[in-house]
Design a protein around this motif. Structure first.
Motif, PDB file in Angstrom:
ATOM      1  N   ASN A   1       0.913  -1.026   0.120  1.00  0.00           N
ATOM      2  CA  ASN A   1      -0.150   0.048   0.061  1.00  0.00           C
ATOM      3  C   ASN A   1       0.944   1.445  -0.032  1.00  0.00           C
ATOM      4  O   ASN A   1       0.568   2.096  -0.781  1.00  0.00           O
ATOM      5  CB  ASN A   1      -0.817  -0.105   1.295  1.00  0.00           C
ATOM      6  CG  ASN A   1      -1.846   1.091   1.326  1.00  0.00           C
ATOM      7  OD1 ASN A   1      -1.311   2.211   1.778  1.00  0.00           O
ATOM      8  ND2 ASN A   1      -3.133   1.167   0.692  1.00  0.00           N
TER       9      ASN A   1
ATOM     10  N   MET B   1       2.753   1.727  -3.500  1.00  0.00           N
ATOM     11  CA  MET B   1       1.864   2.197  -4.322  1.00  0.00           C
ATOM     12  C   MET B   1       2.069   3.886  -4.254  1.00  0.00           C
ATOM     13  O   MET B   1       2.040   4.555  -5.236  1.00  0.00           O
ATOM     14  CB  MET B   1       0.542   1.945  -4.355  1.00  0.00           C
ATOM     15  CG  MET B   1       0.495   0.336  -4.762  1.00  0.00           C
ATOM     16  SD  MET B   1      -1.085  -0.347  -4.437  1.00  0.00           S
ATOM     17  CE  MET B   1      -2.249   0.248  -5.521  1.00  0.00           C
ATOM     18  N   VAL B   2       1.947   4.376  -3.190  1.00  0.00           N
ATOM     19  CA  VAL B   2       2.453   5.941  -3.099  1.00  0.00           C
ATOM     20  C   VAL B   2       3.758   6.338  -3.480  1.00  0.00           C
ATOM     21  O   VAL B   2       3.983   7.197  -4.223  1.00  0.00           O
ATOM     22  CB  VAL B   2       2.269   6.276  -1.566  1.00  0.00           C
ATOM     23  CG1 VAL B   2       2.342   7.776  -1.352  1.00  0.00           C
ATOM     24  CG2 VAL B   2       0.946   6.023  -1.119  1.00  0.00           C
TER      25      VAL B   2
ATOM     26  N   PRO C   1      -9.574   6.167   0.362  1.00  0.00           N
ATOM     27  CA  PRO C   1      -9.529   6.101  -1.099  1.00  0.00           C
ATOM     28  C   PRO C   1     -10.847   6.800  -1.890  1.00  0.00           C
ATOM     29  O   PRO C   1     -11.998   6.395  -1.464  1.00  0.00           O
ATOM     30  CB  PRO C   1      -9.721   4.616  -1.450  1.00  0.00           C
ATOM     31  CG  PRO C   1      -9.092   3.941  -0.042  1.00  0.00           C
ATOM     32  CD  PRO C   1      -9.332   4.918   1.006  1.00  0.00           C
TER      33      PRO C   1
ATOM     34  N   LEU D   1      -2.704  10.317  -4.741  1.00  0.00           N
ATOM     35  CA  LEU D   1      -2.133   9.450  -3.834  1.00  0.00           C
ATOM     36  C   LEU D   1      -0.994  10.156  -3.232  1.00  0.00           C
ATOM     37  O   LEU D   1      -0.502   9.357  -2.258  1.00  0.00           O
ATOM     38  CB  LEU D   1      -1.929   7.986  -4.679  1.00  0.00           C
ATOM     39  CG  LEU D   1      -1.912   6.933  -3.737  1.00  0.00           C
ATOM     40  CD1 LEU D   1      -3.004   6.483  -3.107  1.00  0.00           C
ATOM     41  CD2 LEU D   1      -1.354   5.594  -4.642  1.00  0.00           C
TER      42      LEU D   1
ATOM     43  N   GLY E   1      -1.580   4.935   1.623  1.00  0.00           N
ATOM     44  CA  GLY E   1      -2.019   4.793   0.313  1.00  0.00           C
ATOM     45  C   GLY E   1      -3.576   4.671   0.385  1.00  0.00           C
ATOM     46  O   GLY E   1      -4.266   4.100  -0.831  1.00  0.00           O
ATOM     47  N   GLY E   2      -4.199   4.621   1.422  1.00  0.00           N
ATOM     48  CA  GLY E   2      -5.525   4.135   1.662  1.00  0.00           C
ATOM     49  C   GLY E   2      -6.199   5.077   2.747  1.00  0.00           C
ATOM     50  O   GLY E   2      -6.322   6.194   2.743  1.00  0.00           O
TER      51      GLY E   2
END
Lengths: 142, 396
Positions: free
Chosen positions: B147, B150-151, B256, B262, B383-384
């Motif tokens: 997670n 991904m950022v 999200p 992000l 990222g969430g």
């Protein structure tokens, strides 16, 4: 034989009984990716739920995506302690922006090497992984 | 118009020293032991406490349970649980309760045996969670580390940030950790290999865990805990140690959403509120205690807090300006951080504790004449869904 099969780790499966998302998952059996849009304020609501997040007199309607989208970001997982995913490393997880708006989390399949073949901005299409009661919406490059 | 007030101060702190309790202590015992030490640090005792704060990670009705266990009778009970930043939220709420005259002495505690209970935090499976979106997400096998990765990936894509730049965060915190005996002990107890100051090459050469994040960009999973005592101005002036005033606070959430960026966190919203209330700017900050779950967390948050513009964090951290003995930026996580000293799952309380040590002159990587600190917690996943709590601290 049945004993042996039981031991094979499986992907964590969505619950068909979860009230907000049951309609979505039932539709995946027919390989349909459904999402909600409010007929009152036009907000696209994702993930699915029973109320509109854009207005308080919402009227959510189910729409069907054409299944085309773009990778917003991704990571290639090298280490997982989960019994199923441990056997899948390295694998790509990605946020995909469907053309209709919803951004969903998924895996990228259909690439020879996820370390080199997955990119931000890459165009992808739905690639369904079929099970008895539902299908899982993965994506593969167009 | 800033109206800096000095209504409440941190007057007692304690960081539980062990990072591996080997099953001999439970989280509630860690909370109680830390609370007693923090109260003693302040020159106070159990019966002085009239406000209790708990992140409700241990049990339902935790405000009730923990009061009974400690043997206190609080009239303010707050069980805000928003992940690792809960303690920054608690500090903000304690300031308000004290300012409103509802409380005089607030107690915040944390205890966890994440390491000895072998909690699979970073690379666990994420099956069957409790968040509303989990039934749409758990099939994908996104580990917690992925997670955050991904950022990092998106930050690299949008701004050209490099792994070498991210590694600056890891090397700065390790530099500080090597000066902190408890951090060195922690790394030994958790069986870190080759414990020493690290180089950029060490970090980018370490094993990839979830692209683009390497092993040395990921925090440890330790046991541990701590406590913080916050008191009214009246009480604070009679306490044993120099009061560290809570000058400003900010709170925010992000989750999200379709089309969201992000590379920015909820800190974009919490930080200006906190800095505005304190009437100070990032350039004036001596100490930056920023939740270092991963290298990318700090880089993102430095930008969101306003130390540099969005996207410029990579270039800004180059050259070691985050080290306690370098100029040109705040000293980052001078205890060694979650990366190299203490991360039992929710690190937010340690951000307050080390900030207080710095402003008292008690840090193992002491910044000369440190006057202002920021503690910024990120709870949940960057990222969430996540929460942001910013607290500005200062001494007289």
């Amino acid at each position: 034989m049945a004993e042996e099969q039981k031991k094979v780790p499986t992907r964590p499966m969505p619950k068909l009984t979860e009230l907000d998302t049951a309609d979505f998952w039932h539709a995946t059996k027919n390989k349909e990716f459904k999402y909600q849009q409010c007929a009152n304020c036009q907000t696209i609501v994702w993930h699915p739920r029973a109320h509109c997040t854009g207005c308080v007199d919402g009227d959510l309607q189910w729409k069907t995506s054409k299944g085309q989208g773009t990778i917003y970001s991704f990571s290639v997982v090298r280490l997982s302690y989960h019994p199923f995913f441990r056997s899948k490393v390295p694998y790509a997880v990605a946020y995909v922006d469907l053309d209709e708006g919803p951004r969903f989390l998924t895996n990228v399949t259909g690439v020879e090497d996820p370390l080199t073949d997955v990119h931000i901005g890459q165009r992808v299409t739905l690639d369904w992984e079929e099970y008895e009661e539902l299908s899982i919406p993965l994506v593969k490059p167009v | 118009m800033a109206t800096q007030s000095r209504d409440a101060a941190i007057v007692g702190v304690y960081e539980y020293p062990s990072r591996d309790v080997e099953g001999k202590v439970n989280p509630l015992q860690i909370k109680a032991a830390s609370a007693a030490k923090a109260l003693a640090d302040a020159g106070l005792t159990w019966s002085d406490v009239d406000a209790i704060y708990d992140a409700s990670e241990g049990a339902p009705m935790s405000g009730l349970m923990i009061s009974e266990y400690f043997g206190i009778k609080p009239s303010v009970i707050d069980t805000t649980g928003v992940g690792g930043s809960s303690y920054e939220f608690h500090a903000a709420h304690a300031l308000r309760a004290i300012r409103d005259g509802k409380a005089k002495v607030a107690l915040l505690t944390y205890g966890s045996t994440a390491h000895s209970s072998a909690m699979a935090i970073g690379a666990g499976g994420r099956g069957g969670g409790i968040a509303p979106g989990d039934n749409m997400e758990s099939f994908a096998g996104q580990t917690l580390i992925a997670n955050y990765a991904m950022v990092a990936r998106r930050h690299m894509h949008d701004y050209g940030t490099t792994s070498e730049q991210l590694a600056e965060i890891s090397t700065a915190t390790r530099y500080h950790a090597m000066r902190n005996p408890e951090a060195v002990q922690a790394m030994n107890d958790l069986e870190f290999l080759n414990i020493r100051e690290t180089t950029i090459e060490d970090v980018v050469g370490s094993r990839m865990i979830a692209d683009p994040l390497h092993l040395l960009e990921c925090c440890m999973v330790s046991d541990g805990g701590g406590a913080v005592v916050i008191a009214s101005a009246d009480v604070a002036k009679n306490c044993a140690k120099t009061p560290v005033w809570i000058l400003g606070t900010g709170e925010a959430t992000k989750y999200p959403q379709n089309g969201a960026d992000l590379t920015s966190s909820a800190g974009v919203e919490s930080a200006p509120v906190a800095f505005g209330e304190a009437g100070v700017t990032p350039a004036e900050i001596d100490i930056a205690m920023i939740y270092d779950s991963f290298s990318i967390t700090v880089l993102t948050l430095l930008e969101d807090l306003g130390f540099c513009a969005k996207g410029e964090g990579g270039a800004w951290v180059e050259g070691g300006r985050l080290r306690f003995d370098q100029s040109g930026g705040p000293a980052l996580n001078t205890d060694g951080g979650g990366l190299s000293s203490n991360h039992p799952g929710m690190r937010g309380i340690f951000l307050l504790i080390e900030a207080v040590r710095q402003l008292r002159g008690e840090s193992s990587s002491q910044v000369n004449d440190a006057k202002l600190a920021v503690a910024h917690g990120n709870g949940g996943m960057l990222g969430g869904r996540h929460s942001a709590g910013t607290v500005i601290l200062g001494r007289d």
